[in-house]
Design a protein around this motif. Structure first.
Motif, PDB file in Angstrom:
ATOM      1  N   LEU A  55       0.830  -1.194   0.000  1.00 54.02           N
ATOM      2  CA  LEU A  55       0.000   0.000   0.000  1.00 54.02           C
ATOM      3  C   LEU A  55       0.870   1.252   0.000  1.00 54.02           C
ATOM      4  O   LEU A  55       1.945   1.278   0.597  1.00 54.02           O
ATOM      5  N   SER A  56       0.396   2.309  -0.658  1.00 54.68           N
ATOM      6  CA  SER A  56       1.089   3.588  -0.641  1.00 54.68           C
ATOM      7  C   SER A  56       0.824   4.291   0.692  1.00 54.68           C
ATOM      8  O   SER A  56      -0.092   3.910   1.428  1.00 54.68           O
ATOM      9  N   PRO A  57       1.605   5.327   1.025  1.00 54.77           N
ATOM     10  CA  PRO A  57       1.298   6.080   2.249  1.00 54.77           C
ATOM     11  C   PRO A  57      -0.118   6.638   2.262  1.00 54.77           C
ATOM     12  O   PRO A  57      -0.757   6.705   3.309  1.00 54.77           O
ATOM     13  N   LEU A  58      -0.648   7.041   1.084  1.00 56.49           N
ATOM     14  CA  LEU A  58      -2.020   7.532   1.030  1.00 56.49           C
ATOM     15  C   LEU A  58      -3.006   6.414   1.368  1.00 56.49           C
ATOM     16  O   LEU A  58      -3.952   6.607   2.137  1.00 56.49           O
ATOM     17  N   GLY A  59      -2.782   5.213   0.788  1.00 59.52           N
ATOM     18  CA  GLY A  59      -3.658   4.083   1.093  1.00 59.52           C
ATOM     19  C   GLY A  59      -3.584   3.687   2.549  1.00 59.52           C
ATOM     20  O   GLY A  59      -4.603   3.402   3.186  1.00 59.52           O
ATOM     21  N   PHE A  60      -2.354   3.710   3.096  1.00 56.42           N
ATOM     22  CA  PHE A  60      -2.221   3.380   4.507  1.00 56.42           C
ATOM     23  C   PHE A  60      -2.867   4.457   5.372  1.00 56.42           C
ATOM     24  O   PHE A  60      -3.475   4.163   6.400  1.00 56.42           O
ATOM     25  N   GLY A  61      -2.741   5.716   4.958  1.00 53.02           N
ATOM     26  CA  GLY A  61      -3.376   6.792   5.714  1.00 53.02           C
ATOM     27  C   GLY A  61      -4.883   6.635   5.752  1.00 53.02           C
ATOM     28  O   GLY A  61      -5.529   6.906   6.766  1.00 53.02           O
ATOM     29  N   LEU A  62      -5.470   6.174   4.630  1.00 50.64           N
ATOM     30  CA  LEU A  62      -6.906   5.937   4.597  1.00 50.64           C
ATOM     31  C   LEU A  62      -7.295   4.839   5.577  1.00 50.64           C
ATOM     32  O   LEU A  62      -8.233   4.998   6.374  1.00 50.64           O
ATOM     33  N   LEU A  63      -6.557   3.716   5.538  1.00 50.75           N
ATOM     34  CA  LEU A  63      -6.862   2.622   6.455  1.00 50.75           C
ATOM     35  C   LEU A  63      -6.608   3.022   7.903  1.00 50.75           C
ATOM     36  O   LEU A  63      -7.377   2.665   8.804  1.00 50.75           O
ATOM     37  N   ASP A  64      -5.526   3.740   8.130  1.00 46.87           N
ATOM     38  CA  ASP A  64      -5.218   4.155   9.496  1.00 46.87           C
ATOM     39  C   ASP A  64      -6.265   5.138  10.004  1.00 46.87           C
ATOM     40  O   ASP A  64      -6.635   5.121  11.180  1.00 46.87           O
ATOM     41  N   GLY A  65      -6.761   5.996   9.105  1.00 44.32           N
ATOM     42  CA  GLY A  65      -7.834   6.900   9.493  1.00 44.32           C
ATOM     43  C   GLY A  65      -9.094   6.142   9.860  1.00 44.32           C
ATOM     44  O   GLY A  65      -9.775   6.467  10.834  1.00 44.32           O
ATOM     45  N   ILE A  66      -9.406   5.101   9.076  1.00 41.99           N
ATOM     46  CA  ILE A  66     -10.550   4.250   9.403  1.00 41.99           C
ATOM     47  C   ILE A  66     -10.320   3.577  10.753  1.00 41.99           C
ATOM     48  O   ILE A  66     -11.215   3.528  11.607  1.00 41.99           O
ATOM     49  N   TYR A  67      -9.112   3.073  10.961  1.00 44.08           N
ATOM     50  CA  TYR A  67      -8.787   2.347  12.186  1.00 44.08           C
ATOM     51  C   TYR A  67      -8.953   3.231  13.418  1.00 44.08           C
ATOM     52  O   TYR A  67      -9.433   2.782  14.464  1.00 44.08           O
ATOM     53  N   ASN A  68      -8.573   4.500  13.285  1.00 45.28           N
ATOM     54  CA  ASN A  68      -8.626   5.392  14.444  1.00 45.28           C
ATOM     55  C   ASN A  68      -9.892   6.242  14.505  1.00 45.28           C
ATOM     56  O   ASN A  68     -10.293   6.679  15.586  1.00 45.28           O
ATOM     57  N   GLY A  69     -10.526   6.479  13.359  1.00 43.39           N
ATOM     58  CA  GLY A  69     -11.658   7.390  13.339  1.00 43.39           C
ATOM     59  C   GLY A  69     -13.018   6.756  13.250  1.00 43.39           C
ATOM     60  O   GLY A  69     -14.018   7.391  13.583  1.00 43.39           O
ATOM     61  N   PHE A  70     -13.105   5.510  12.792  1.00 41.31           N
ATOM     62  CA  PHE A  70     -14.419   4.902  12.620  1.00 41.31           C
ATOM     63  C   PHE A  70     -15.127   4.734  13.949  1.00 41.31           C
ATOM     64  O   PHE A  70     -16.359   4.789  14.023  1.00 41.31           O
TER      65      PHE A  70
END
Length: 445
Positions: free
Chosen positions: A68-83
């Motif tokens: 995954l690119s940093p953008l893709g990881f940022g999306l998943l990490d945002g989901i992980y922390n923000g959902f």
């Protein structure tokens, strides 16, 4: 506030002398950490061993393993922390409406997160991984506010900082053991990631079992026996009716100036709080840490958090919660500055991880203790959920923005922007600091 005793000039009776002699012992009991806090700390310790096993390897698994690119990881990490922010209000509201359902709402959240661990074995692309992480964070969102409400309701206002510090220290002990367990499993097995996910699931089930067996089902301790003097003192004027735990009443809590300031400051500062995973990835790039050692980086943060959580919680009770909270963000800003310097000394990772752990020790439980002082006990879970929701949504936005900025302009530019935003947010939070002082009359319920 202390009130002068009108009987100060009267001779002390033997009964009064006995009562006076018993006060220090009662004070020691009031200062002790409640059994409910210790039981919840044990549940959190076990659960964090499970969750941090996954968290420690997830950045490397997604970026290096799945590409995954940093953008893709940022999306998943945002989901992980923000959902989880989307369900925290629901979890807090459900717990308050039941009057004693804090334990069972929290238990449902723990069970849902446990069930998600083995699903990572079959999720190999961005969409299914995102769904699994969203479900896992839904469980976290359900359990966090009811659990913190149980801690708050089981403690006196004068010791809430210490109670949250003890809980966070026990929680962080699990965060310390989790990455270590993941590291050992990766070294000892061929299919290391699969083994980490499966062992994590088994440990999470143990945490759910401990919650069911050892955490009291009611949200508070039995009320002390009222004496005739107490009844006379409280009979007039009549106490105001307790607010009904409705969703409208929960949202109306933001009309309270103190809670509104706390929620606003937590949200603004969350917008500049870079995710832990990005901090560890930045350290790895700066120092050239081999992939097999990556899972050990969270140990430094967890160790500092573990050592500082209780002392800083007690300091917050004595010196004020808001100064400690803002000082924690100052430590995080200094960690960002060290990552932006050209210094590559051997002490760099130790300094960054110490500051990173100190940031959590000075903010995580201290924020909940500060918010508890401004929320009535009937809406305690909902009030804490409001603050947590704003903070979680802000960190979700930060993860997305940081990942996009890293992809577009590089990691240094992204971190510089976050550091500037954090400094501005801290200055603004300093001007909005709550004026509410720790109450001294309210006891555990």
């Amino acid at each position: 506030m202390y009130v002068a005793d009108s009987r100060a000039g009267t001779p002390e009776t033997p009964a009064a002398s006995a009562e006076s002699a018993a006060r220090p012992r009662a004070g020691r009991r009031r200062n002790a950490v409640a059994p409910t806090v210790l039981a919840l700390g044990t549940v959190s310790l076990i659960t964090d061993v499970s969750s941090e096993m996954v968290t420690a390897v997830l950045p490397l698994y997604l970026v290096a393993g799945l590409g995954l690119s940093p953008l893709g990881f940022g999306l998943l990490d945002g989901i992980y922390n923000g959902f989880s922010a989307l369900v925290r209000l629901a979890g807090g509201h459900l717990a308050d409406r039941g009057g004693g359902r804090h334990k069972w709402v929290a238990g449902a959240g723990y069970a849902l997160s446990a069930a998600c661990k083995p699903l990572l074995l079959v999720a190999q692309t961005l969409t299914p991984i995102g769904l699994v992480l969203a479900a896992d964070r839904t469980g976290k969102g359900l359990r966090t506010a009811p659990r913190d409400a149980l801690i708050s309701l089981s403690s006196t206002p004068e010791t809430r900082g210490r109670a949250f510090g003890v809980h966070r220290a026990m929680d962080t002990a699990g965060a310390l053991l989790g990455p270590l367990a993941a590291f050992l499993i990766l070294r000892a097995t061929v299919d290391g990631y699969d083994a980490v996910f499966m062992v994590s699931f088994c440990v999470a089930l143990v945490g759910v079992l401990v919650l069911v067996l050892f955490v009291p089902g009611r949200s508070g301790a039995r009320a002390p026996r009222r004496t005739a003097e107490d009844a006379a003192a409280t009979s007039t004027p009549a106490a105001p009716a307790a607010p009904r735990p409705t969703l409208r009443a929960a949202l109306a809590l933001l009309r309270r100036p103190e809670l509104r300031r706390i929620a606003l400051c937590a949200t603004l500062l969350g917008l500049a709080t870079v995710s832990d995973s990005f901090v560890f990835l930045l350290l790895q790039r700066r120092l050239g840490v081999p992939d097999r050692w990556f899972a050990l980086l969270p140990l430094g943060t967890a160790a500092a958090f573990l050592l500082l959580a209780v002392p800083l919680g007690r300091l917050a009770d004595r010196a004020g919660r808001w100064p400690v909270f803002l000082t924690g963000h100052g430590a995080l800003l200094l960690a960002y500055a060290l990552l932006l310097t050209s210094w590559h000394g051997t002490a760099l990772p130790y300094a960054v991880l110490l500051l990173h752990g100190g940031f959590y020790a000075a903010t995580d439980g201290v924020l909940m203790a500060a918010a508890s002082d401004s929320v009535p006990k009937e809406l305690r879970s909902s009030g804490l959920a409001l603050v947590q929701t704003g903070q979680a949504l802000a960190r979700f936005v930060c993860s997305l923005g940081f990942g996009a900025a890293w992809t577009a302009w590089g990691d240094r530019t992204a971190l510089t922007a976050s550091a500037v935003a954090l400094a501005l947010g801290a200055l603004f939070a300093l001007s909005l600091r709550p004026t509410h002082r720790t109450p001294s009359a309210e006891g555990p319920v």
